[in-house]
Motif scaffolding. Structure first.
Motif, PDB file in Angstrom:
ATOM      1  N   ASP A 167       0.826  -1.214   0.000  1.00 43.24           N
ATOM      2  CA  ASP A 167       0.000   0.000   0.000  1.00 43.24           C
ATOM      3  C   ASP A 167       0.855   1.257   0.000  1.00 43.24           C
ATOM      4  O   ASP A 167       0.497   2.272  -0.605  1.00 43.24           O
ATOM      5  CB  ASP A 167      -0.924   0.015   1.229  1.00 43.24           C
ATOM      6  N   ARG A 168       2.010   1.188   0.677  1.00 40.28           N
ATOM      7  CA  ARG A 168       2.881   2.358   0.775  1.00 40.28           C
ATOM      8  C   ARG A 168       3.830   2.490  -0.417  1.00 40.28           C
ATOM      9  O   ARG A 168       3.960   3.552  -1.020  1.00 40.28           O
ATOM     10  CB  ARG A 168       3.699   2.262   2.070  1.00 40.28           C
ATOM     11  N   LYS A 170       3.832   0.598  -3.311  1.00 47.96           N
ATOM     12  CA  LYS A 170       3.155   0.356  -4.601  1.00 47.96           C
ATOM     13  C   LYS A 170       4.062  -0.296  -5.648  1.00 47.96           C
ATOM     14  O   LYS A 170       4.269   0.240  -6.743  1.00 47.96           O
ATOM     15  CB  LYS A 170       2.565   1.665  -5.140  1.00 47.96           C
TER      16      LYS A 170
END
Length: 300
Positions: A167-168, A170
């Motif tokens: 999520d961070r 990518k």
């Protein structure tokens, strides 16, 4: 019901062939054997639901590289095996040249389970360099790496940690390295399996965790695994069958083994050597213009 434990598609194919009357072809499965850089390669493709049912593994490609010479420390063994593994890994990577996250699963304090964390130590981490010094490293692929630990020491599933990093950061893909279970002693620390189907950590030793694949992580997942253990019941069953004693009750074998897991006595040396092979092979597959000497200089 007793069933032989293995994480290797090549062994699942062997088990099916041993139990089938017609061993010439498995419906929904294709297999090829060839040689690359002195290493025997077996590529098993599971094509559909029939193949999934036969081998009890997801649709996808499973490549097995037999490492020859590394345990004998032959002069060219390291370079040969790295080249073979890198070439096969490259075939499964997504076509785009996007960023990659390498995740080393396992517990670094339990030697047979330390393949993943140790392999990450030999991975060239470049994400921060490309971001901060684009004039020097701008042509390199962005690579990040993580060793998420195990549930017992972190309180978090590996899948939870990796999803948070995705999520961070990518990344365009995830490469996961983990220890596997084999059915045969001869394959322990002598085989590398590469697959494009992801992985279920701990499944080979009866401690399955959350699956790590494209469906759960949202990006393509390539797994690299090395069998470092064999379930004792599976080992005894194979040994008895080799001796022509198939009539022994499988459940008796299971009860007698007491749930033990067996690993080679030289496991510490094997794990260190193979982890380095995997780390270097990942580097060459992601940065094909580099040589082994270049990677050694970068990691020094």
């Amino acid at each position: 019901m007793f069933s032989k434990r293995t994480d290797l598609a090549v062994e699942a194919r062997e088990i099916w062939n041993e139990s089938a009357e017609d061993t010439t072809k498995i419906k929904g499965v294709e297999a090829d054997d060839y040689l690359r850089d002195g290493c025997n390669i077996t590529k098993v493709r599971i094509l559909d639901k029939d193949g999934e049912a036969a081998l009890e593994k997801p649709v996808g490609t499973y490549i097995t590289v037999e490492m020859t010479g590394i345990s004998r420390h032959e002069p060219d063994a390291f370079k040969r095996i790295v080249a073979a593994v890198a070439a096969e890994l490259k075939l499964l990577l997504p076509v785009d040249k996007g960023s990659a996250l390498v995740a080393g699963l396992g517990n670094r304090y339990i030697t047979p389970d330390a393949i993943g964390p140790l392999a990450v130590e030999s991975v060239m981490v470049t994400r921060h360099l490309v971001d901060r010094m684009p004039d020097v490293f701008g042509t390199m692929r962005q690579v990040a790496a993580i060793s998420p630990g195990v549930l017992g020491t972190t309180g978090m599933e590996s899948a939870e940690v990796i999803r948070g990093v995705i999520d961070r950061a990518k990344p365009s893909m995830v490469i996961i390295v983990d220890a596997l279970a084999s059915r045969k002693l001869s394959r322990l620390c002598h085989t590398i399996q590469i697959a494009d189907t992801g992985i279920v950590p701990g499944s080979g030793v009866g401690n399955a965790r959350s699956a790590l694949n494209k469906e759960t992580l949202g990006v393509p997942v390539i797994s690299i695994g090395v069998p470092t253990v064999v379930d004792a019941a599976t080992m005894v069953s194979d040994l008895l069958e080799s001796a022509g004693l198939q009539e022994v009750n499988p459940e008796t074998i299971k009860d007698f083994s007491g749930g033990m897991i067996v690993t080679p006595k030289e496991i510490d040396t094997h794990v260190e050597e193979i982890a380095r092979v995997i780390g270097y092979a990942i580097n060459i597959s992601l940065h094909p213009d580099l040589t082994i000497d270049d990677i050694a200089s970068f990691l020094a």
